[in-house]
Design an enzyme around this catalytic site. Structure first.
Site, PDB file in Angstrom:
ATOM      1  N   SER A 267     -33.816  -9.265  21.908  1.00  0.00           N
ATOM      2  CA  SER A 267     -32.489  -8.659  21.934  1.00  0.00           C
ATOM      3  C   SER A 267     -32.406  -7.410  21.060  1.00  0.00           C
ATOM      4  O   SER A 267     -33.205  -6.507  21.223  1.00  0.00           O
ATOM      5  CB  SER A 267     -31.477  -9.728  21.517  1.00  0.00           C
ATOM      6  OG  SER A 267     -30.268  -9.456  22.136  1.00  0.00           O
ATOM      7  N   HIS A 408     -29.726 -15.939  27.584  1.00  0.00           N
ATOM      8  CA  HIS A 408     -30.198 -14.951  26.613  1.00  0.00           C
ATOM      9  C   HIS A 408     -30.772 -15.680  25.397  1.00  0.00           C
ATOM     10  O   HIS A 408     -30.026 -16.288  24.619  1.00  0.00           O
ATOM     11  CB  HIS A 408     -28.983 -14.106  26.207  1.00  0.00           C
ATOM     12  CG  HIS A 408     -29.287 -13.018  25.242  1.00  0.00           C
ATOM     13  ND1 HIS A 408     -30.003 -11.895  25.584  1.00  0.00           N
ATOM     14  CD2 HIS A 408     -28.961 -12.863  23.931  1.00  0.00           C
ATOM     15  CE1 HIS A 408     -30.096 -11.093  24.537  1.00  0.00           C
ATOM     16  NE2 HIS A 408     -29.477 -11.658  23.520  1.00  0.00           N
TER      17      HIS A 408
HETATM   18  C1  GCU Z   1     -25.058  -8.153  22.028  1.00  0.00           C
HETATM   19  C2  GCU Z   1     -25.345  -6.727  22.430  1.00  0.00           C
HETATM   20  C3  GCU Z   1     -26.730  -6.559  23.028  1.00  0.00           C
HETATM   21  C4  GCU Z   1     -27.757  -7.171  22.114  1.00  0.00           C
HETATM   22  C5  GCU Z   1     -27.385  -8.586  21.786  1.00  0.00           C
HETATM   23  C6  GCU Z   1     -28.271  -9.278  20.752  1.00  0.00           C
HETATM   24  O1  GCU Z   1     -24.936  -8.939  23.162  1.00  0.00           O
HETATM   25  O2  GCU Z   1     -24.321  -6.322  23.310  1.00  0.00           O
HETATM   26  O3  GCU Z   1     -27.015  -5.201  23.237  1.00  0.00           O
HETATM   27  O4  GCU Z   1     -29.042  -7.090  22.680  1.00  0.00           O
HETATM   28  O5  GCU Z   1     -26.084  -8.610  21.209  1.00  0.00           O
HETATM   29  O6  GCU Z   1     -28.893  -8.632  19.924  1.00  0.00           O
HETATM   30  O7  GCU Z   1     -28.266 -10.513  20.756  1.00  0.00           O
END
Ligand code: GCU
Length: 438
Positions: A267, A408
């Site tokens: 992420s 995610h």
């Molecule tokens: C949020 C953000 C993303 C990122 C994510 C994370 O969802 O919008 O761009 O990748 O956090 O780091 O978990």
């Protein structure tokens, strides 16, 4: 029940299971492929004077530095170099960690002169009994080194932490209860059993992840050493810079094969890992896990998170100029396929998750796909397909890709693909070494 009703229910259940976190989705987020819009991607092979680059050598001499400079200027901000007084201190060593299967070292990296200089704590696990220097997976963690394993010998971080039930943190601090809270994301035992080391550090050692974090992070404390003002770079820049300092240490450790270091990140830390590897070619293999917008997914596709939403929710993550493109991404001189092209000819693995539509899995796949022409200059094969593969079916050669089921996250399934990918590219483990696959 009639068949139509069954189908509607099925679609609704699928949507509920695969939708990204509700609070991350502002109204108007597009998840309709037919509304992505049309776009033209800049051609990495024509960066600079517009003349097509036709060889790997020319890419390295002209294209690569030009593309890197564009990313620094328009996306991530400046990337300072290594500070001259950088030094390390091994603060603890356990030759019998993880039930006797591993060696654990904890190292403090000091970024300036003296033992009270700003620094970062590295946690390093190495397989025991290896015949020689071992390859290492490296990446930053979200919750302090103590959350990576329940190993009681790990120093508990005293840094600022986000308050989270997941990490067992309160008053922005970790406690004994925080130990081992993220072991599911860090298969340390599996890594050492497969002959790999693991080196990690807490991203908050570099900059606390909030809008004011720069004031207490290295962008402020190292201004003089790095000759850089805080506003010239970014939180992602600071985290990426820290990964290169971690690499500086790994190069000095005789138990580590510094030519076989895999950089990983999930992420926002996937975005940071990519930016680190773009700048620092010492990382031999690059892995992006669900890095999404500002990471692997194409900015020009209007699907899931957008540049504007990213810059609005996390104004500290990117360099000063990125916000200029909030309403005109089509005018960015780069797109994320060019960031991936900066990894060439190194093996690169991009991973998406079906339930992480916010990160735009198709945009991640396409960025990898459009990095292929640069890999081809080096005679390297990319994904081997122009169609997104079905879930849980990895594809690719020097560029690997999968989309797995689930949300995610970084899972055992993801790690298994990364280990197999690293094994394949390193020809590892070599026959006759102590570390053999299970
Ligand atoms: C949020 C953000 C993303 C990122 C994510 C994370 O969802 O919008 O761009 O990748 O956090 O780091 O978990």
């Amino acid at each position: 029940m009639n068949r139509l009703l069954v189908r509607i229910l099925l679609v609704m259940t699928t949507l509920a299971l695969t939708a990204p976190f509700a609070d991350a989705q502002p109204a108007g987020t597009n998840y309709d492929e037919s509304k992505v819009g049309s776009y033209t991607l800049p051609d990495p092979l024509k960066t600079g004077n517009g003349k097509a680059i036709k060889s790997g050598r020319r890419w390295n001499r002209k294209g690569r530095p030009a593309v890197l400079a564009l990313f620094a200027e328009h996306v991530y901000g400046r990337m300072p170099g290594k500070p001259k007084d950088l030094h390390f201190k091994v603060v603890s060593e356990d030759a019998n960690a993880l039930g006797g299967k591993a060696i654990r070292r904890q190292i403090t990296v000091f970024f300036a002169r003296g033992d009270s200089a700003p620094g970062m704590d590295i946690l390093l696990y190495l397989p025991k009994g290896a015949a020689g220097p071992v390859p290492v997976f490296t990446g930053l963690n979200y919750c302090g080194n103590h959350c990576v394993s329940s190993d009681p010998g790990i120093t508990l971080s005293t840094r600022w932490m986000r308050n989270s039930a997941d990490y067992q943190t309160a008053n922005n601090q970790a406690s004994e209860a925080s130990r081992g809270t993220h072991t599911r994301r860090w298969p340390v035992e599996e890594l050492v059993a497969r002959g790999y080391g693991l080196a990690t550090a807490y991203y908050g050692d570099l900059e606390p992840d909030h809008e004011e974090g720069w004031k207490t992070g290295i962008r402020t404390s190292l201004q003089a050493e790095l000759n850089t003002r805080p506003q010239e770079w970014s939180a992602i820049g600071a985290w990426a810079w820290g990964l290169s300092r971690l690499m500086d240490y790994l190069e000095t450790d005789p138990a580590v094969d510094a030519r076989r270091v895999v950089i990983t990140g999930h992420s926002r830390l996937g975005k940071a890992a990519l930016w680190a590897a773009a700048n620092d070619t010492r990382f031999a293999v690059v892995v992006s896990n669900d890095s999404g917008e500002g990471g692997t997914s194409l900015a020009r596709r209007n699907y899931g998170e957008t540049v504007k939403v990213l810059n609005t929710s996390f104004p500290h993550w990117f360099g000063p100029r990125y916000k200029e493109y909030n309403d005109k991404v089509d005018q960015l001189p780069v797109d994320q396929h060019m960031l991936l092209a900066l990894m060439a000819p190194r093996p690169l693995y991009v991973a998406s998750a079906e339930g992480d539509q916010w990160a735009d899995p198709k945009g991640e796949f396409l960025a990898a796909r459009h990095a292929e022409p640069v890999y081809a200059l080096f005679g390297k094969k990319g994904l081997g397909t122009d169609q997104m593969p079905p879930v849980n079916q990895p594809v690719g050669d020097t560029i690997g890709y999968h989309i797995r089921t689930g949300k995610h996250d970084i899972t055992v399934y993801d790690w298994e693909q990364y280990l197999a990918f690293a094994d394949r590219h390193f020809g590892y483990p070599a026959k006759g070494t102590a570390a053999q696959p299970k």
